[in-house]
Scaffold this motif. Structure first.
Motif, PDB file in Angstrom:
ATOM      1  N   ASP A 144       3.498  12.013  -2.569  1.00  0.00           N
ATOM      2  CA  ASP A 144       2.514  11.002  -2.205  1.00  0.00           C
ATOM      3  C   ASP A 144       1.464  10.988  -3.309  1.00  0.00           C
ATOM      4  N   ASN A 147      -5.466  15.237   0.326  1.00  0.00           N
ATOM      5  CA  ASN A 147      -6.312  14.705   1.385  1.00  0.00           C
ATOM      6  C   ASN A 147      -5.846  15.324   2.693  1.00  0.00           C
ATOM      7  N   ALA A 166      -1.520   8.996  -4.274  1.00  0.00           N
ATOM      8  CA  ALA A 166      -2.490   7.970  -3.866  1.00  0.00           C
ATOM      9  C   ALA A 166      -3.791   8.032  -4.661  1.00  0.00           C
ATOM     10  N   TYR A 167      -3.950   9.088  -5.482  1.00  0.00           N
ATOM     11  CA  TYR A 167      -5.252   9.278  -6.137  1.00  0.00           C
ATOM     12  C   TYR A 167      -5.132   9.539  -7.639  1.00  0.00           C
ATOM     13  N   ARG A 191      -3.436  -4.254  -0.455  1.00  0.00           N
ATOM     14  CA  ARG A 191      -2.197  -3.572  -0.089  1.00  0.00           C
ATOM     15  C   ARG A 191      -1.222  -3.491  -1.262  1.00  0.00           C
ATOM     16  N   SER A 229      -4.604   1.495  -4.121  1.00  0.00           N
ATOM     17  CA  SER A 229      -5.790   1.182  -3.316  1.00  0.00           C
ATOM     18  C   SER A 229      -7.033   1.817  -3.926  1.00  0.00           C
ATOM     19  N   LYS A 230      -6.911   3.077  -4.327  1.00  0.00           N
ATOM     20  CA  LYS A 230      -8.075   3.834  -4.767  1.00  0.00           C
ATOM     21  C   LYS A 230      -8.351   3.616  -6.251  1.00  0.00           C
ATOM     22  N   HIS A 266       1.435  16.284  -1.838  1.00  0.00           N
ATOM     23  CA  HIS A 266       0.388  15.409  -2.389  1.00  0.00           C
ATOM     24  C   HIS A 266       0.401  15.659  -3.894  1.00  0.00           C
ATOM     25  N   TRP A 298      -2.898  14.333   5.401  1.00  0.00           N
ATOM     26  CA  TRP A 298      -3.479  13.052   5.807  1.00  0.00           C
ATOM     27  C   TRP A 298      -2.964  12.743   7.212  1.00  0.00           C
ATOM     28  N   LEU A 345       5.249   4.738   2.149  1.00  0.00           N
ATOM     29  CA  LEU A 345       5.668   5.914   2.921  1.00  0.00           C
ATOM     30  C   LEU A 345       6.580   5.511   4.077  1.00  0.00           C
ATOM     31  N   SER A 378       0.101   4.574  -4.587  1.00  0.00           N
ATOM     32  CA  SER A 378      -0.850   3.599  -4.037  1.00  0.00           C
ATOM     33  C   SER A 378      -1.857   3.248  -5.119  1.00  0.00           C
ATOM     34  N   GLY A 392       0.816  -1.216   0.000  1.00  0.00           N
ATOM     35  CA  GLY A 392       0.000   0.000   0.000  1.00  0.00           C
ATOM     36  C   GLY A 392       0.845   1.261   0.000  1.00  0.00           C
ATOM     37  N   GLY A 393       0.151   2.384  -0.129  1.00  0.00           N
ATOM     38  CA  GLY A 393       0.830   3.669  -0.038  1.00  0.00           C
ATOM     39  C   GLY A 393       1.420   3.854   1.349  1.00  0.00           C
ATOM     40  N   THR A 394       0.739   3.321   2.347  1.00  0.00           N
ATOM     41  CA  THR A 394       1.229   3.431   3.720  1.00  0.00           C
ATOM     42  C   THR A 394       2.576   2.735   3.864  1.00  0.00           C
TER      43      THR A 394
HETATM   44  N1  PLP Z   1      -1.604   8.827   1.157  1.00  0.00           N
HETATM   45  C1  PLP Z   1      -2.769   9.465   1.224  1.00  0.00           C
HETATM   46  C2  PLP Z   1      -2.812  10.941   0.993  1.00  0.00           C
HETATM   47  C3  PLP Z   1      -3.945   8.764   1.506  1.00  0.00           C
HETATM   48  O1  PLP Z   1      -5.105   9.416   1.586  1.00  0.00           O
HETATM   49  C4  PLP Z   1      -3.874   7.371   1.716  1.00  0.00           C
HETATM   50  C5  PLP Z   1      -5.082   6.588   2.043  1.00  0.00           C
HETATM   51  O2  PLP Z   1      -6.074   7.059   2.487  1.00  0.00           O
HETATM   52  C6  PLP Z   1      -2.629   6.751   1.625  1.00  0.00           C
HETATM   53  C7  PLP Z   1      -1.517   7.508   1.341  1.00  0.00           C
HETATM   54  C8  PLP Z   1      -2.423   5.280   1.889  1.00  0.00           C
HETATM   55  O3  PLP Z   1      -3.049   4.432   1.075  1.00  0.00           O
HETATM   56  P1  PLP Z   1      -2.981   2.865   1.248  1.00  0.00           P
HETATM   57  O4  PLP Z   1      -4.341   2.445   1.679  1.00  0.00           O
HETATM   58  O5  PLP Z   1      -2.596   2.367  -0.089  1.00  0.00           O
HETATM   59  O6  PLP Z   1      -1.972   2.527   2.286  1.00  0.00           O
END
Ligand code: PLP
Length: 398
Positions: free
Chosen positions: A212, A184, A214-215, A255, A246-247, A179, A130, A107, A244, A102-104
């Motif tokens: 970052d 976010n 993620a979108y 992940r 995820s979205k 971002h 975020w 990071l 990421s 995941g993005g998390t």
């Molecule tokens: N970075 C930002 C700005 C986000 O809003 C999010 C998820 O909400 C993430 C990273 C992390 O995404 P992931 O669910 O892929 O870990």
């Protein structure tokens, strides 16, 4: 023997997840959840994309092993991410790419890289950002600072203050988290011209841009959403991009993310990759296969890729329509303030301008769940009940 765990204090609950639990327990039929961080379709569910289902079908038939991936992940996935994020503007030899959970996870790996290899770096986060950025960077061992971002009206960028902070508070070698699109929690992004200015300051101050991403695809489209990032790469020889999927693939629970580090030379990229792998090895050893394999399967097949782009565009347009409908609906409420600023904001989230007290009243009186900061997830709106939503928002604003 005394218990070691008896005196452990209770950690505070996650503010947003707490609201999700409260929403689930709310028995009112007209309730609406605008607090969550995931995309919802018109029927209020977070769907599995059709291209993902098709790719999974294919994988079930063709996958031959569940053996470990290498520390840096699936090669096809990594080259797909490289194309999505960098296009062909950077020589592949200068990129160190690592699949991450995941993005998390990306990071966290990037944060540890900064802490271990770029010390004494500090990372500057936008204010606001975020909520997890601060915690991730601190856990990774990087010192966290902030730079101005949102203006006092809470609906636009304070560009002057942002540039001023980036040029006066930072030292060469500090990292600045940006971002790449769809900020976010605010939905407020710099314009293309502002990105040029930001890139100029980041470059002239000798800062490391940490993007970052993620979108991608939720703002103005896949390519357009990469413009800020590309502007930054044109100005800076080095950068780290945490992406990421995820979205934009709806793969939240699988992940799927990546760290793409751009180095000045191929030798520096090779050394950086080796250090990223050391970090991964001691964290989670190697990334999960399934989500990355789904993305790679979709992007290696023209038909599935077209399907993905169309489905992503549908999500993006749904959000845009909801923004328009909500703004038009609020304009019909007598005495309600003008919400047209929501049309300029990008992605799923926006700062609505509601105060914590108004958000509270909206929840208790009407069953509409909004985070205390006033952040709303536009994708949580129900177009069939837009008039009702606007009337209850107008009620708490009155
Ligand atoms: N970075 C930002 C700005 C986000 O809003 C999010 C998820 O909400 C993430 C990273 C992390 O995404 P992931 O669910 O892929 O870990």
């Amino acid at each position: 023997a005394s218990h070691r765990f008896d005196s452990i204090p209770l950690a505070p609950p996650d503010a947003i997840l707490g609201l999700t639990e409260a929403f689930a327990a709310d028995t009112r039929s007209e309730k609406m959840n605008l607090s969550v961080g995931v995309y919802k379709d018109a029927s209020g569910v977070t769907p599995i994309m059709k291209c993902v289902k098709a790719a999974e079908q294919k994988l079930i038939e063709t996958e031959k092993t569940k053996g470990y991936l290498s520390i840096d992940g699936l090669p096809d996935y990594r080259s797909d991410v490289q194309k999505l994020v960098f296009g062909d503007r950077i020589d592949a030899g200068r990129i160190a790419m690592v699949q991450a959970p995941g993005g998390t996870g990306a990071l966290r790996v990037a944060g540890e890289f900064l802490a271990r290899q770029c010390s004494p770096t500090r990372v500057f986060l936008p204010n606001p950002t975020w909520a997890n950025h601060n915690a991730i960077m601190q856990s990774a061992g990087v010192n966290v600072e902030s730079y101005s971002y949102l203006a006092d009206d809470r609906r636009s960028l304070n560009f002057e203050a942002m540039l001023n902070d980036l040029s006066t508070k930072t030292r060469p070698g500090d990292a600045v988290l940006l971002h790449a699109c769809c900020h976010n929690p605010t939905g407020v992004d710099p314009t293309a011209d502002q990105w040029k200015e930001i890139a100029r300051v980041v470059s002239s101050q000798g800062l490391i841009p940490l993007l970052d991403f993620a979108y991608q695809g939720f703002g103005d489209g896949l390519e357009a959403d990469a413009v800020g990032l590309h502007t930054m790469l044109d100005a800076c020889a080095e950068a780290i991009v945490c992406s990421s999927y995820s979205k934009n693939f709806g793969l939240y629970s699988e992940r799927v993310g990546a760290v793409g580090l751009v180095a000045g030379t191929p030798a520096a990229a090779t050394a950086s990759l080796s250090q990223l792998k050391v970090i991964v090895r001691s964290n989670y050893s190697n990334p999960p296969r399934h989500g990355g394999a789904i993305v790679a399967t979709v992007l290696s097949d023209d038909e599935l890729t077209q399907m993905w782009k169309a489905e992503l565009e549908e999500m993006r347009l749904r959000i845009t329509h909801l923004r328009e409908q909500f703004v038009a609906g609020m304009a019909k409420q007598s005495g309600a303030p003008d919400f047209s600023f929501l049309l300029k904001q990008k992605g799923m989230f926006s700062y609505s301008g509601l105060t914590a007290m108004q958000a509270d009243e909206l929840r208790t009186k009407h069953g509409v769940y909004v985070v205390g900061s006033g952040r709303i997830n536009v994708a949580g709106m129900d177009e069939k009940r837009m008039d009702w939503l606007c009337s209850v928002v107008a009620d708490v604003l009155a």
